[in-house]
Design a protein around this motif. Structure first.
Motif, mmCIF file in Angstrom:
data_model
loop_
_atom_site.group_PDB
_atom_site.id
_atom_site.type_symbol
_atom_site.label_atom_id
_atom_site.label_comp_id
_atom_site.label_asym_id
_atom_site.label_seq_id
_atom_site.Cartn_x
_atom_site.Cartn_y
_atom_site.Cartn_z
ATOM 1 N N GLU A 117 0.841 -1.213 0.000
ATOM 2 C CA GLU A 117 0.000 0.000 0.000
ATOM 3 C C GLU A 117 0.868 1.253 0.000
ATOM 4 N N VAL A 118 2.026 1.178 0.619
ATOM 5 C CA VAL A 118 2.937 2.335 0.613
ATOM 6 C C VAL A 118 3.290 2.681 -0.840
ATOM 7 N N ILE A 119 3.659 1.662 -1.616
ATOM 8 C CA ILE A 119 4.010 1.891 -3.022
ATOM 9 C C ILE A 119 2.799 2.439 -3.783
ATOM 10 N N GLU A 120 1.648 1.814 -3.555
ATOM 11 C CA GLU A 120 0.433 2.269 -4.271
ATOM 12 C C GLU A 120 0.141 3.728 -3.964
ATOM 13 N N LYS B 66 2.118 10.703 -6.710
ATOM 14 C CA LYS B 66 2.960 11.157 -7.833
ATOM 15 C C LYS B 66 2.106 11.374 -9.079
ATOM 16 N N ASP B 67 1.238 10.411 -9.385
ATOM 17 C CA ASP B 67 0.435 10.500 -10.619
ATOM 18 C C ASP B 67 -0.527 11.675 -10.584
ATOM 19 N N LYS B 68 -0.978 12.036 -9.398
ATOM 20 C CA LYS B 68 -1.925 13.160 -9.302
ATOM 21 C C LYS B 68 -1.197 14.496 -9.234
ATOM 22 N N GLY B 69 0.130 14.448 -9.368
ATOM 23 C CA GLY B 69 0.898 15.695 -9.428
ATOM 24 C C GLY B 69 1.037 16.396 -8.090
ATOM 25 N N TYR C 149 9.923 2.244 -9.471
ATOM 26 C CA TYR C 149 8.788 3.159 -9.306
ATOM 27 C C TYR C 149 9.202 4.624 -9.396
ATOM 28 N N ASP C 150 10.495 4.910 -9.256
ATOM 29 C CA ASP C 150 11.006 6.287 -9.344
ATOM 30 C C ASP C 150 10.272 7.197 -8.364
ATOM 31 N N ILE C 151 10.166 6.758 -7.116
ATOM 32 C CA ILE C 151 9.444 7.551 -6.121
ATOM 33 C C ILE C 151 10.351 8.071 -5.011
#
Lengths: 308, 379
Positions: free
Chosen positions: B116-119, B125-128, B187-189
């Protein structure tokens, strides 16, 4: 026979020098000798002795004489040869780049231009800043997120996203090298510039009259005459580069992935992290032997008397 | 001091980086001008074995000892003796997040598992909301090694089996390190600063609003919320440490209690103990909790309203401590203890190699286990 030899030695000494003057001269030298002995000779001999013991400050009661075991153990250690490879790579980079840059700057400073006194003064600034401060400064310049370098390169369109200079094992050593070149180039200028200044103008004029172009002038007149200076630079800079620790400590801590773990850093880890003074002393002697070999090689192959 | 007017205390501070070298050198030389010293857990047993600190069980009253948290008791007891009193209860790592960023990304509650941390990072990130939502220490230093161990524990792993065999390269060990690697490359996070900034620097990312989630030592949350220095004061929250999918929010953490001990060179141990009890007893623990958000090692102090008000997240960490374990094995003959400096130094380079792609996670951890075996022969 020995007694008569000794007598003749002192007799010769007495004949050449006034004994009273020698005694007074010795008294004047005594404070310096005490200082040199106390701060250099004694610690060197003491650490040599220490290198023959397995002294571990965490377990001081287990200290024993082990002879050359520390040296052998180090030579079989993980990363030892890799650490030397990194150190030699760093040394080759910083010495060669520093020499080229220092020589170039010295040549420019030797020209008769407006503001030459000002330029000759400010070129020494990097050398005046403590290396730790310079290291911190470059750490910020190369910072992946806030660094000026990434900012400029991105503005110029040369990179699309931030480059992690200090977090990339393939780039970190280059950053350390560049930092060291920046710090040490003024020292090289300080050595080479007087040699350039001492080249007789008559020689240069004569060469020009004979039709020498700039390159030929440099190749046949300037370079041979500044060779002693280059030798001094090579010896001193190589010795200093092989023992670099401070900027590595500040910039990368020996990382990432051990990519900047130079031998001096290893010695520090051994002495102040693992508290193993015996093997740290042995490590430092191994470094000293390598440094002396380099110095001997340089002097053997590069030293020639210069005659005008 | 009002209660002990005849006892005068002289206090010396030493920079953290040189503290151990200074202390060990003084002990080895037999010249120690200090009566009371601070000892992190791993040194406590080393100092006790060398006879550098004295046991204090005869001084500690039972009402004080019984009030200590179980992890603290485990820390302070060794070889049948008690070696000091705690400075605080180090709860280990905490999972922190920026409440406003999480809300902006439309996430209802913080993560309970590591998947869930990754999700949630990818959602943020995807929502900017944030370009690099995750941060943890990833530079070549001991904090990164500690991060790996905390993650291994939180994923349900162990460090050693009952026979003393090292389990860092077990499936769970590789999974934990691979999780860290995937944050960077797959994931580049992970914020790129984490790869080059030492442990204190990473918390500045959270305080600067540059990252959304962070895995860090719990007391840094106060710094991240500090209105005088943080750009996001009051926005940083904590939650129970994520756990494996079969034990959500039960990751727990590795705990210990750095201790104050009395040196063998102390000429007046009775007086020294009276100060030790002030420093490391309930009064001192409350003082450190209220002023510095250091979680108290005493159960009664942890319930004190002043402490609960002072330490944001105290209720969460108190709950998290139930799933926590003592940081180090009690078997001092393991290389982890006797040769902690050599092992940590080696391990942090190997972990750095995995995080920078020089080696795979399995290769790095296999090398660490080989090192443990090599050090075992020296023990």
């Amino acid at each position: 026979m020995l007694i008569s030899k000794k007598n003749s030695f002192f007799a010769k000494l007495k004949a050449e020098y006034k004994w009273e003057e020698v005694k007074i001269a010795f008294l004047f030298l005594l404070p310096s000798l005490v200082l040199i002995f106390g701060m250099i000779i004694y610690p060197v001999l003491y650490s040599l002795n220490l290198s023959l013991y397995n002294l571990d400050l965490r377990r001081p009661g287990n200290t024993q004489f082990v002879g050359l075991a520390n040296y052998i153990e180090i030579l079989q250690r993980d990363y030892f040869y890799n650490s030397w490879r990194i150190t030699l790579q760093f040394t080759a980079g910083t010495v060669s780049l520093g020499l080229l840059l220092g020589l170039g700057i010295s040549i420019l400073l030797n020209e008769d231009v407006v503001g030459k006194r000002f330029f000759r003064s400010i070129v020494l600034l990097p050398w005046a800043i403590p290396p730790v401060v310079s290291g911190l400064m470059f750490k910020w310049i190369f910072h992946a997120d806030f660094g000026a370098l990434n900012g400029i390169l991105k503005q110029l369109g040369l990179i699309q996203s931030r480059v992690s200079w200090l977090g990339n094992p393939n780039l970190a050593l280059s950053v350390v090298t560049i930092t060291d070149v920046w710090i040490t180039t003024p020292f090289i200028v300080l050595i080479l510039f007087p040699f350039l200044q001492s080249i007789p103008q008559d020689l240069i004029n004569a060469a020009k009259v004979d039709g020498c172009n700039s390159f030929q002038l440099f190749r046949h007149i300037t370079l041979p005459l500044i060779k002693p200076g280059i030798l001094v630079v090579l010896v001193l800079r190589t010795m200093s580069a092989l023992m670099t620790f401070d900027i590595v400590y500040v910039l990368t801590g020996g990382g990432p992935a051990g990519a900047t773990r130079v031998v001096a850093y290893f010695t520090w880890l051994e002495a102040f992290w693992a508290m193993k003074l015996g093997s740290a002393a042995a490590f430092s002697y191994i470094i000293s032997i390598v440094v002396m070999i380099f110095a001997a090689v340089y002097i053997k192959f590069l030293y020639k008397r210069v005659e005008y | 001091m009002e209660e002990n007017p005849t006892i005068k205390v002289n206090y010396t501070t030493v920079a953290g980086e040189v503290y151990r070298a200074k202390l060990v050198t003084m002990f080895a030389a037999g010249e120690v001008p200090y009566d009371i010293i601070w000892c992190p857990t791993s040194w406590l047993y080393e100092f006790a074995d060398n006879g550098w600190i004295i046991p204090v069980e005869k001084y500690i009253p039972s009402k004080i000892w019984d009030d200590l948290a179980p992890i603290t008791k485990q820390t302070l007891e060794y070889n049948g003796h008690r070696w000091g009193l705690p400075w605080y209860l180090a709860l280990g790592f905490a999972f922190m997040y920026n409440r406003e960023m999480v809300k902006k990304a439309g996430i209802a509650e913080p993560p309970k598992t590591w998947d869930e941390v990754i999700e949630q990072c990818l959602t943020v990130k995807d929502k900017g909301v944030c370009r690099y939502p995750m941060s943890f220490s990833a530079m070549q230093d001991m904090d990164t090694w500690a991060t790996f161990k905390a993650l291994l524990k939180a994923m349900g792993g162990k460090f050693y089996d009952d026979e003393g065999n090292c389990l860092y390269n077990s499936d769970l060990g590789v999974k934990a390190l691979q999780w860290m690697v995937d944050c960077i490359y797959k994931y580049d996070i992970l914020h790129p600063t984490c790869l080059e900034t030492e442990m204190h620097g990473a918390i500045e990312l959270l305080a600067a609003g540059e990252t959304c989630f962070q895995l860090k030592v719990y007391y840094y949350m106060k710094i991240a919320n500090d209105p005088t220095t943080s750009k996001v004061p009051g926005q940083i929250e904590t939650c129970l440490m994520p756990g494996p999918s079969d034990k959500p929010a039960q990751g727990g953490s590795l705990g210990s209690s750095p201790a104050w001990g009395i040196t063998k060179y102390c000429k007046n141990p009775d007086a020294a103990y009276r100060f030790l009890e002030f420093l490391g007893g309930p009064i001192g623990n409350k003082m450190w909790a209220v002023e510095r958000s250091l979680f108290p090692a005493y159960t009664s102090v942890a319930k004190d309203p002043d402490v609960v008000n002072a330490i944001k997240g105290a209720d969460v960490w108190g709950e998290q401590a139930k799933y926590g374990v003592f940081e180090l094995t009690k078997n001092y003959n393991l290389p982890e203890m006797k040769y902690s400096a050599e092992l940590t130094d080696f391990a942090m380079v190997e972990v750095s190699m995995a995080l920078t792609g020089v080696k795979t996670a399995k290769e790095a951890l296999d090398a660490v286990v080989e090192k443990v075996k090599e050090l075992k022969t020296k023990v």
